[in-house]
Write a protein that holds these residues in place. Structure first.
Motif, PDB file in Angstrom:
ATOM      1  N   VAL A 150      29.683  21.507  -3.114  1.00  0.00           N
ATOM      2  CA  VAL A 150      28.227  21.628  -3.222  1.00  0.00           C
ATOM      3  C   VAL A 150      27.677  22.494  -2.080  1.00  0.00           C
ATOM      4  CG1 VAL A 150      26.048  20.360  -3.194  1.00  0.00           C
ATOM      5  CG2 VAL A 150      28.051  19.376  -4.342  1.00  0.00           C
ATOM      6  N   LEU A 151      28.195  22.231  -0.870  1.00  0.00           N
ATOM      7  CA  LEU A 151      27.661  22.918   0.308  1.00  0.00           C
ATOM      8  C   LEU A 151      28.006  24.408   0.340  1.00  0.00           C
ATOM      9  CD1 LEU A 151      28.372  20.257   3.083  1.00  0.00           C
ATOM     10  CD2 LEU A 151      26.113  21.091   2.379  1.00  0.00           C
ATOM     11  N   GLU A 152      29.215  24.737  -0.061  1.00  0.00           N
ATOM     12  CA  GLU A 152      29.605  26.160  -0.043  1.00  0.00           C
ATOM     13  C   GLU A 152      30.507  26.459  -1.230  1.00  0.00           C
ATOM     14  OE1 GLU A 152      31.446  26.721   3.843  1.00  0.00           O
ATOM     15  OE2 GLU A 152      33.125  25.466   3.232  1.00  0.00           O
TER      16      GLU A 152
ATOM     17  N   SER B 274      27.264  19.322   8.087  1.00  0.00           N
ATOM     18  CA  SER B 274      27.428  20.688   7.602  1.00  0.00           C
ATOM     19  C   SER B 274      28.785  20.835   6.929  1.00  0.00           C
ATOM     20  CB  SER B 274      27.350  21.651   8.781  1.00  0.00           C
ATOM     21  OG  SER B 274      28.431  21.404   9.635  1.00  0.00           O
ATOM     22  N   ALA B 275      29.023  22.015   6.399  1.00  0.00           N
ATOM     23  CA  ALA B 275      30.310  22.287   5.763  1.00  0.00           C
ATOM     24  C   ALA B 275      31.457  22.157   6.767  1.00  0.00           C
ATOM     25  CB  ALA B 275      30.306  23.680   5.152  1.00  0.00           C
ATOM     26  N   SER B 276      31.203  22.521   8.041  1.00  0.00           N
ATOM     27  CA  SER B 276      32.294  22.427   9.025  1.00  0.00           C
ATOM     28  C   SER B 276      32.719  20.979   9.209  1.00  0.00           C
ATOM     29  CB  SER B 276      31.862  22.967  10.378  1.00  0.00           C
ATOM     30  OG  SER B 276      30.878  23.922  10.254  1.00  0.00           O
TER      31      SER B 276
ATOM     32  N   GLN C  83      22.020  16.335   8.891  1.00  0.00           N
ATOM     33  CA  GLN C  83      22.856  16.466   7.705  1.00  0.00           C
ATOM     34  C   GLN C  83      24.218  17.026   8.097  1.00  0.00           C
ATOM     35  OE1 GLN C  83      22.396  15.690   4.397  1.00  0.00           O
ATOM     36  NE2 GLN C  83      20.632  14.557   5.213  1.00  0.00           N
TER      37      GLN C  83
ATOM     38  N   GLU D 237      31.970  17.229  -1.501  1.00  0.00           N
ATOM     39  CA  GLU D 237      30.822  17.625  -0.675  1.00  0.00           C
ATOM     40  C   GLU D 237      30.839  19.131  -0.430  1.00  0.00           C
ATOM     41  OE1 GLU D 237      28.448  15.640   0.495  1.00  0.00           O
ATOM     42  OE2 GLU D 237      29.290  13.650   0.074  1.00  0.00           O
ATOM     43  N   LEU D 238      32.040  19.646  -0.141  1.00  0.00           N
ATOM     44  CA  LEU D 238      32.165  21.069   0.193  1.00  0.00           C
ATOM     45  C   LEU D 238      31.853  21.967  -1.005  1.00  0.00           C
ATOM     46  CD1 LEU D 238      35.319  20.866   2.448  1.00  0.00           C
ATOM     47  CD2 LEU D 238      33.087  21.747   3.143  1.00  0.00           C
TER      48      LEU D 238
ATOM     49  N   ASN E  27      38.306  26.026   0.316  1.00  0.00           N
ATOM     50  CA  ASN E  27      38.236  24.613  -0.020  1.00  0.00           C
ATOM     51  C   ASN E  27      38.992  24.286  -1.305  1.00  0.00           C
ATOM     52  OD1 ASN E  27      36.539  24.227   2.210  1.00  0.00           O
ATOM     53  ND2 ASN E  27      34.741  24.804   0.980  1.00  0.00           N
TER      54      ASN E  27
ATOM     55  N   TRP F 257      32.641  18.455   6.938  1.00  0.00           N
ATOM     56  CA  TRP F 257      33.505  18.038   5.825  1.00  0.00           C
ATOM     57  C   TRP F 257      34.780  18.871   5.783  1.00  0.00           C
ATOM     58  CZ3 TRP F 257      32.945  13.497   4.016  1.00  0.00           C
ATOM     59  CH2 TRP F 257      31.678  12.899   3.907  1.00  0.00           C
TER      60      TRP F 257
END
Length: 606
Positions: free
Chosen positions: A431-433, A402-404, A400, A428-429, A439, A406
């Motif tokens: 959602v991830l963080e 990761s945030a890094s 998957q 995407e970010l 962001n 995206w």
DNA sequence: CTCCGATGAT
């Protein structure tokens, strides 16, 4: 007469070792096996030997010896496996356990296995060791390291006698869980502090993002603690250097280096490695390289440090040649080596070379790519404007994103003004963080550049409703060993008048030589003139103006910023470096910029 | 026998 194992240069054949040990059953097995594991840096032959011994001379003494040896070299899984094997063979003579439980608990602590730790705890109670001082300290340490501070605290309170180790264990557990206040409270209440107590506080501060507290604690220890006879050891020095690195305190770092030399601690290779990193992060690549050259032999961590140092300073060619030197020196690279190498290629725009290393890393160098490496390659492609390829790579990733990953895409979209893919990455970010303010700011800045002010407002509303706060930008510079900090638009500084006078003169001088302020970096919906003013008060400009006013001509200026350097400031600093004839080194959150004679080492590729 | 431990990207 004391028997000793052969040294690695004369590594014994397995049979010799076996004969040797089985023929001398009265030997101090623990010490022998321990020495052998250390000397050969391998547990393979010992493991095989042990399996034979256990079938010919099964005894809890033998198990205890090997359990202890494995725990002392940090092979914790083996430690625990052997204990359960021992129990399953029906070997559990309690009187041998006195020395075994601390090792088992150390293993649980090291692996953060709190459930296993509780089992061992129960065994301790079952065998009646609950009042043992070492078992008590080890239990406190185990629970504290696993983050179970309440349990650790209870056990600590229940100990009939508490020595300094129990206090230290609890304090370092608090630090590990970010409970700074608790650690401070306990530290102050200690009657007697040893070097480990001080080091636990210093490294705890450093690791919790409080470098200044780490540094003042180190000072207090060296001066105030000197009276009580506590002197920093190599672990203390190694722990305080990252604090210098973090706050770019070059003068303080040099003083600590000097102290380390004066007491001989600079001969320790971990200290030397920490020195390389400290110099590199304080902006002095020359001194970093000097420390690196003096270090023999160089371990993988030292090579990684130097490679990463070149990478962060945008020295692509040096990053690569250092990596190739490492391979020639027959040092096996690890996953950190490749994050350094790939990010070095990325910062220097060496796209094809970077892609080749990425392809080779598994087949040629036997290092399995992790998500961090994909993040580096996505960054490599995105920065170069190859956003489509970056997206395809993300689709093909075996894990998957990761945030890094995206995050790299989003940052590059801003650079290349690609709002469409940027919005996708931001989505995407979020959602991830969702808690990462950066962001929202980045996307908001993109909207601002595109003049989409209503979108900017919408995002601002989202940030507000989530209760997130924007990190204020600040920059600092060290003059005569003292750090001077500036916030954007700072007017409270003693020399504010002179600083602004110097900065106000700049635009005219710059325009005269063809420079146009780039107002797209002023991110508020205000008039062009106001935007120009906002730009002139960015914290990095203030710090540089202050440096120009307070250092003699020719002195290198070093400025550190807590965020990414602004594009307009980047152009302005290039200009300043020429008209004031100064070398200016700026460290931002991502990397270094070396400005000299009107240009920057990043070649405007950042 | 227990307590302090360096290097990474975005």
């Amino acid at each position: 007469m004391e028997h000793t194992l052969p040294t690695p240069r004369q590594t014994p054949s397995y049979l010799n070792l076996f004969t040797y040990l089985t023929a001398n059953p009265s030997l101090k097995l623990s010490r022998q096996l321990h020495a052998h594991i250390i000397l050969t840096h391998s547990s393979v032959s010992v493991h095989a030997l042990f399996n034979h011994l256990i079938h010919t001379h099964p005894s809890s003494l033998l198990f205890n010896a090997v359990i202890r040896a494995y725990a002392q070299v940090g092979h914790y899984q083996q430690t625990l496996k052997l204990y359960s094997q021992m129990l399953s063979m029906g070997l559990c003579r309690p009187h041998y356990f006195t020395f075994t439980f601390p090792f088992l608990l150390k293993a649980c602590a090291g692996l953060s296995l709190v459930q296993t730790g509780k089992c061992v705890h129960a065994h301790c109670l079952g065998f009646g060791f609950q009042r043992d001082l070492y078992v008590g300290s080890s239990l406190v340490n185990m629970y504290a390291k696993c983050g179970e501070l309440a349990d650790a605290r209870d056990l600590f309170d229940e100990m009939p006698v508490r020595d300094v180790s129990a206090w230290n264990a609890f304090i370092s557990g608090c630090m590990r869980s970010g409970m700074i206040r608790w650690a401070e409270d306990f530290f102050r209440r200690m009657e007697r502090r040893n070097v480990l107590s001080w080091t636990a506080m210093i490294s705890g501060y450093a690791q919790n993002g409080l470098p200044n507290k780490a540094l003042s604690m180190f000072e207090e220890m060296s001066i105030g603690g000197g009276g009580s006879g506590v002197r920093p050891n190599w672990v203390t020095v190694m722990s305080v250097l990252p604090a210098c690195a973090h706050s770019a305190a070059l003068e303080q770092g040099k003083r600590i280096h000097h102290y380390a030399s004066s007491v001989g601690l600079d001969r320790n290779s971990s200290v030397q490695t920490a020195l390389i990193a400290m110099y590199a992060k304080c902006g002095s690549l020359v001194e970093a390289r000097h420390s690196f050259d003096k270090l023999v032999p160089k371990g993988v961590v030292a090579w990684n440090t130097m490679i990463t140092a070149y990478a962060s300073h945008g020295k692509g060619a040096e990053t690569i040649s250092t990596f190739e030197d490492m391979i020639r020196a027959k040092v096996q690279p690890d996953f950190i080596t490749f994050t350094g190498l790939l990010s070095g290629c990325s910062h220097s725009g060496l796209v094809e070379i970077g892609l080749r290393y990425f392809n080779d890393m598994e087949q040629v160098y036997s290092v399995e790519p992790r998500v961090e490496h994909y993040a580096c390659v996505v960054d490599l492609l995105s920065r170069a404007g190859r956003l489509q390829e970056a997206k395809e790579l993300i689709d093909q990733m075996p894990m998957q994103p990761s945030a890094s990953v995206w995050g790299a895409v989003l940052a590059a979209c801003r650079m290349h003004k690609n709002l469409e893919i940027g919005e996708r990455a931001a989505k995407e970010l979020f959602v991830l963080e969702p808690e990462n303010i950066g962001n929202y700011v980045l996307l908001s800045n993109m909207y601002a550049e595109f003049g989409k002010w209503e979108e900017v407002d919408k995002l601002r509303g989202v940030v507000k409703s989530l209760g997130l706060k924007k990190k204020p930008g600040c920059s600092w510079t060290e003059i005569n060993g003292r750090a001077h900090l500036f916030l954007g638009g700072d007017v409270l500084h003693q020399q504010a008048k002179e600083i602004y006078k110097l900065l106000e003169a700049l635009p005219k001088q710059m325009k005269a030589s063809g420079y146009v302020p780039d107002t797209k970096f002023a991110l508020h919906d205000v008039s062009e003139e106001e935007k120009e003013h906002n730009l002139s008060t960015h914290s990095e400009k203030l710090a540089i103006a202050f440096g120009l006013l307070n250092t003699s001509p020719g002195t290198v200026l070093r400025v550190t910023k807590n965020l990414r350097i602004c594009g307009d400031c980047h152009s302005a600093i290039k200009f300043i470096s020429r008209i004031y004839d100064r070398e200016i080194v700026v460290r931002d959150v991502n990397r270094f910029h070396h400005f000299q004679d009107g240009s920057c080492s990043c070649g405007d590729y950042w």
